[in-house]
Design an enzyme around this catalytic site. Structure first.
Site, PDB file in Angstrom:
ATOM      1  N   CYS A 141       0.806  -1.226   0.000  1.00 29.43           N
ATOM      2  CA  CYS A 141       0.000   0.000   0.000  1.00 29.43           C
ATOM      3  C   CYS A 141       0.837   1.273   0.000  1.00 29.43           C
ATOM      4  CB  CYS A 141      -0.986  -0.011   1.162  1.00 29.43           C
ATOM      5  SG  CYS A 141      -0.232  -0.073   2.819  1.00 29.43           S
ATOM      6  N   HIS A 191      -2.876   0.810   7.174  1.00 30.10           N
ATOM      7  CA  HIS A 191      -3.123   0.859   5.738  1.00 30.10           C
ATOM      8  C   HIS A 191      -3.095   2.312   5.291  1.00 30.10           C
ATOM      9  CE1 HIS A 191      -4.457  -0.348   1.837  1.00 30.10           C
ATOM     10  NE2 HIS A 191      -5.686   0.119   1.949  1.00 30.10           N
ATOM     11  N   SER A 202      -4.248  -3.094  -1.904  1.00 33.31           N
ATOM     12  CA  SER A 202      -4.563  -3.809  -0.676  1.00 33.31           C
ATOM     13  C   SER A 202      -4.797  -5.272  -1.008  1.00 33.31           C
ATOM     14  CB  SER A 202      -5.819  -3.218  -0.020  1.00 33.31           C
ATOM     15  OG  SER A 202      -6.265  -4.029   1.053  1.00 33.31           O
TER      16      SER A 202
END
Length: 265
Positions: free
Chosen positions: A66, A101, A118
């Site tokens: 990510c 994330h 992701s």
């Protein structure tokens, strides 16, 4: 896997088509499931240095995660000056473990969306279809909820300059929202104010004065209460990123639901 072709942008392409081409390129690189980090991304590096890493990603054509996708997304949209780019980071909790994330927020013509990578298809890109920043963030929170993840913190950065040669770092954490202590209405108000201020471009990154910004741990700092420079602060310029997200990072463990479904984000 086959080496994907770098997007061939044409002046006649629409902004959504351009963003779709960037996302499709990153998707073709594939997500890095190997457990080995192919590219080192230091958030405190100047933007110019991170753009060098983006060029290396294109040359090597290896799978990415990510954070690498955010840097690559910035690089591949530098010529699209009608689009503003800014980082959006999430910290969630599942089964006693914390997960981190980040995606690249994009804003154009009154609409928000994202680019990113992701393990989960609904935690990556979003089309330019969200009228407000809060709608975009809450859509990610709803996706996390489907995986039984609880949102802990949301961090919103500032617009990233389109000039790939600037020496200042990216402002990653200008607004920090403690999602587990705030209701959605309070979060919405904070996100909307931040979105308005960014659109008006009245927020100034402290990174323009200092390569690394020392932040109050776990708290957001308003534009009117920026910490002043001090010898103690300057001596930490070369320290690695010590954000709460970095400190809370756990070893790579696979958390599962009752049926054995892997829940890694």
């Amino acid at each position: 896997h086959p080496v994907p072709s770098v997007p061939n942008f044409k002046p006649s392409m629409s902004v959504p088509d351009w963003l779709h081409a960037v996302q499709n390129y990153m998707r073709n690189l594939q997500y890095n499931h190997t457990g080995t980090q192919f590219f080192e991304i230091k958030k405190t590096r100047p933007l110019s240095g991170l753009m060098e890493t983006a060029r290396e990603m294109i040359r090597e054509s290896l799978p990415i995660k990510c954070l690498e996708a955010v840097i690559l997304g910035i690089y591949l949209t530098n010529g699209l000056t009608s689009v503003e780019r800014f980082p959006i980071s999430f910290k969630t909790q599942f089964s006693g473990h914390h997960f981190h994330h980040v995606v690249l927020g994009v804003y154009c013509n009154g609409r928000y969306g994202t680019l990113g990578m992701s393990r989960r298809a609904d935690l990556m890109d979003r089309s330019l279809s969200f009228r407000t920043l809060s709608e975009l963030v809450f859509d990610f929170e709803d996706s996390y909820r489907r995986y039984q993840h609880t949102m802990k913190k949301i961090k919103i950065g500032l617009y990233v300059p389109h000039n790939p040669h600037v020496f200042q770092p990216i402002e990653w954490n200008y607004l920090v929202i403690n999602a587990c202590k705030q209701g959605r209405e309070d979060m919405r108000k904070e996100l909307e104010k931040h979105g308005r201020d960014m659109r008006m471009k009245i927020l100034k990154s402290s990174s323009a004065q200092s390569p690394i910004k020392e932040r109050t741990r776990g708290k957001s700092l308003s534009p009117h209460r920026r910490p002043g420079s001090s010898p103690q602060r300057r001596q930490h310029i070369h320290r690695r990123d010590k954000s709460p997200a970095a400190l809370d990072r756990k070893p790579a463990e696979l958390s599962t639901l009752s049926d054995g479904y892997q829940i890694r984000i």
